[in-house]
Write an enzyme that holds these catalytic residues in place. Structure first.
Site, PDB file in Angstrom:
ATOM      1  N   ASP A  12      20.994  77.434  52.712  1.00 40.92           N
ATOM      2  CA  ASP A  12      20.580  78.811  52.219  1.00 40.92           C
ATOM      3  C   ASP A  12      19.287  78.861  51.377  1.00 40.92           C
ATOM      4  O   ASP A  12      19.149  78.055  50.696  1.00 40.92           O
ATOM      5  CB  ASP A  12      21.641  79.332  51.627  1.00 40.92           C
ATOM      6  CG  ASP A  12      21.609  81.086  51.707  1.00 40.92           C
ATOM      7  OD1 ASP A  12      20.909  81.531  52.576  1.00 40.92           O
ATOM      8  OD2 ASP A  12      22.144  81.850  50.753  1.00 40.92           O
ATOM      9  N   HIS A  29      11.998  78.267  57.574  1.00 40.95           N
ATOM     10  CA  HIS A  29      12.871  77.400  58.473  1.00 40.95           C
ATOM     11  C   HIS A  29      12.075  76.005  58.695  1.00 40.95           C
ATOM     12  O   HIS A  29      12.567  75.081  58.619  1.00 40.95           O
ATOM     13  CB  HIS A  29      13.206  78.080  59.547  1.00 40.95           C
ATOM     14  CG  HIS A  29      14.012  79.426  59.523  1.00 40.95           C
ATOM     15  ND1 HIS A  29      15.201  79.509  58.545  1.00 40.95           N
ATOM     16  CD2 HIS A  29      13.794  80.543  59.875  1.00 40.95           C
ATOM     17  CE1 HIS A  29      15.512  80.705  58.576  1.00 40.95           C
ATOM     18  NE2 HIS A  29      14.791  81.528  59.141  1.00 40.95           N
ATOM     19  N   LEU A 123      26.594  56.744  59.979  1.00 43.76           N
ATOM     20  CA  LEU A 123      26.530  58.119  59.198  1.00 43.76           C
ATOM     21  C   LEU A 123      26.842  58.904  60.475  1.00 43.76           C
ATOM     22  O   LEU A 123      25.992  58.894  61.717  1.00 43.76           O
ATOM     23  CB  LEU A 123      25.388  58.483  58.498  1.00 43.76           C
ATOM     24  CG  LEU A 123      25.194  60.128  57.929  1.00 43.76           C
ATOM     25  CD1 LEU A 123      26.425  60.290  57.103  1.00 43.76           C
ATOM     26  CD2 LEU A 123      23.763  60.502  57.541  1.00 43.76           C
TER      27      LEU A 123
END
Length: 228
Positions: A12, A29, A123
């Site tokens: 955020d 972004h 991962l």
């Protein structure tokens, strides 16, 4: 000291980061791309098995269409550009969320990234894209009802997007907001939550490590009483 097996991040603050610099929101972004690399590096260095990034919620469609379009273009370019290196580092890519209304080219990029990374095992990197916690629960319940299956905790989980994914031990939220924003509503029942005022584009692997250390100081009870 215990290590979280699964860390999830609510990314955020991109828009506020851009606005504070007099830039259009989409520039925030773009800047957040670097923070994704930092988070992945932090997870790999810490030895975390699963890392989920909340990229686009079902509510984000309410944003201006130009911003939504720019986000989808960014997601596609990140997938196409980053997948080869992620595979080299042993990262397997999963995308959860409703894909039906995503652009065709983005869906193709998602499928290509998942195929290319299918054998990676260091991962698991999960992107929550067009994802909502309520949506996932309703979707799973509807599937079970259509099959005439009983709805239990186990059967509901089996109908989630990625049933083999463990619940997040730690949820990190950037930008100082104190809410889950419809993210992992079922899975977060006993997650530890760590909030930072840092806006997502400024998030670093050092801050990721700080969140891990904070997690390790907590005593998880899961509704019971700790022993000893």
């Amino acid at each position: 000291m215990s290590l979280p097996r699964h860390v999830a991040i609510i990314m955020d603050g991109n828009g506020r980061w851009a606005e504070a610099r007099g830039l259009p929101r989409y520039r925030g972004h773009l800047a957040g791309h670097g923070a994704i690399r930092e988070a992945v590096s932090g997870a790999l260095e810490a030895g975390v098995e699963w890392l989920t990034l909340f990229a686009f919620s079902t509510e984000n469609w309410r944003r201006p269409s130009s911003e939504v379009r720019a986000l989808f273009e960014l997601f596609e370019s990140v997938l196409r550009e980053e997948t080869p290196e992620l595979v080299e580092r042993g990262v397997r890519i999963h995308i959860i969320g409703e894909r039906l209304h995503l652009p065709d080219s983005l869906r193709e990029a998602i499928e290509a990234a998942e195929r290319a990374s299918a054998n990676a095992d260091r991962l698991h990197l999960v992107g929550a894209l067009n994802y909502g916690g309520r949506q996932e629960i309703v979707r799973a319940a509807a599937q079970l009802a259509a099959l005439g299956e009983p709805i239990t905790e186990a059967s509901l989980r089996s109908a989630f997007y990625l049933p083999e994914m463990p619940d997040p031990d730690l949820i990190i939220r950037t930008s100082g907001e104190m809410r889950l924003s419809n993210f992992f509503l079922w899975q977060s029942a006993y997650s530890e939550i760590w909030v930072t005022e840092t806006l997502w584009p400024d998030f670093t692997k050092e801050e990721f490590a700080h969140a891990i250390r904070a997690y390790q100081t907590r005593r998880r009870r899961f509704g019971g009483v700790p022993q000893g």
